[in-house]
Design a protein around this motif. Structure first.
Motif, PDB file in Angstrom:
ATOM      1  N   ASP A  60      43.309  46.424  31.575  1.00  0.00           N
ATOM      2  CA  ASP A  60      43.095  46.890  32.971  1.00  0.00           C
ATOM      3  C   ASP A  60      44.098  46.157  33.982  1.00  0.00           C
ATOM      4  OD1 ASP A  60      42.529  48.649  35.091  1.00  0.00           O
ATOM      5  OD2 ASP A  60      40.580  47.905  35.423  1.00  0.00           O
ATOM      6  N   VAL A  61      45.290  46.655  33.792  1.00  0.00           N
ATOM      7  CA  VAL A  61      46.293  45.724  34.889  1.00  0.00           C
ATOM      8  C   VAL A  61      45.885  45.877  36.465  1.00  0.00           C
ATOM      9  CG1 VAL A  61      48.670  45.421  35.434  1.00  0.00           C
ATOM     10  CG2 VAL A  61      47.913  45.754  33.110  1.00  0.00           C
ATOM     11  N   PRO A  62      45.813  46.920  36.880  1.00  0.00           N
ATOM     12  CA  PRO A  62      45.265  47.272  38.300  1.00  0.00           C
ATOM     13  C   PRO A  62      44.123  46.410  38.617  1.00  0.00           C
ATOM     14  CG  PRO A  62      46.273  49.433  37.246  1.00  0.00           C
ATOM     15  CD  PRO A  62      45.904  48.272  36.147  1.00  0.00           C
ATOM     16  N   GLY A  63      43.093  46.448  37.596  1.00  0.00           N
ATOM     17  CA  GLY A  63      41.943  45.668  37.938  1.00  0.00           C
ATOM     18  C   GLY A  63      42.106  44.183  38.039  1.00  0.00           C
ATOM     19  N   ILE A 107      41.504  41.782  41.257  1.00  0.00           N
ATOM     20  CA  ILE A 107      40.502  40.446  41.174  1.00  0.00           C
ATOM     21  C   ILE A 107      41.716  39.370  41.690  1.00  0.00           C
ATOM     22  CG2 ILE A 107      39.728  39.041  39.820  1.00  0.00           C
ATOM     23  CD1 ILE A 107      38.722  41.412  38.094  1.00  0.00           C
ATOM     24  N   THR A 108      42.952  39.216  41.389  1.00  0.00           N
ATOM     25  CA  THR A 108      43.711  38.280  41.769  1.00  0.00           C
ATOM     26  C   THR A 108      44.051  38.358  43.260  1.00  0.00           C
ATOM     27  OG1 THR A 108      44.857  38.354  39.557  1.00  0.00           O
ATOM     28  CG2 THR A 108      46.027  36.934  41.332  1.00  0.00           C
ATOM     29  N   LEU A 109      44.281  39.309  43.746  1.00  0.00           N
ATOM     30  CA  LEU A 109      44.624  39.621  45.157  1.00  0.00           C
ATOM     31  C   LEU A 109      43.405  39.189  46.009  1.00  0.00           C
ATOM     32  CD1 LEU A 109      46.693  40.500  47.443  1.00  0.00           C
ATOM     33  CD2 LEU A 109      45.696  42.768  47.042  1.00  0.00           C
ATOM     34  N   MET A 110      42.162  39.982  45.544  1.00  0.00           N
ATOM     35  CA  MET A 110      41.017  39.538  46.241  1.00  0.00           C
ATOM     36  C   MET A 110      40.679  38.013  46.451  1.00  0.00           C
ATOM     37  SD  MET A 110      38.647  42.969  45.417  1.00  0.00           S
ATOM     38  CE  MET A 110      37.146  41.692  45.592  1.00  0.00           C
TER      39      MET A 110
END
Length: 65
Positions: A26-29, A33-36
């Protein structure tokens, strides 16, 4: 070798390896997570930055050459 071990585990414990059409994940997930995480670290640094800087400067002033 790793692939063979994974295939053996997949045959023995199929519930641990659910079959999906997209094995890439799940790339968008992961991006979310990385952005958050990056935003959280930046926020904590903004709040604690001055205190950490004072602590560092205080420790460095106590060091004798």
């Amino acid at each position: 070798m790793l692939r063979t071990a994974k295939n053996a585990l997949r045959k023995k414990f199929p519930a641990l390896f659910p079959t999906t059409e997209n094995e890439a994940g799940d790339v968008p997930g992961w991006v979310l997570i990385t952005l958050m995480s990056a935003i959280l670290v930046a926020g904590l640094l903004a709040l604690a930055g001055p205190a950490l800087e004072r602590l560092f400067n205080q420790a460095m002033s106590q060091v004798n050459p």
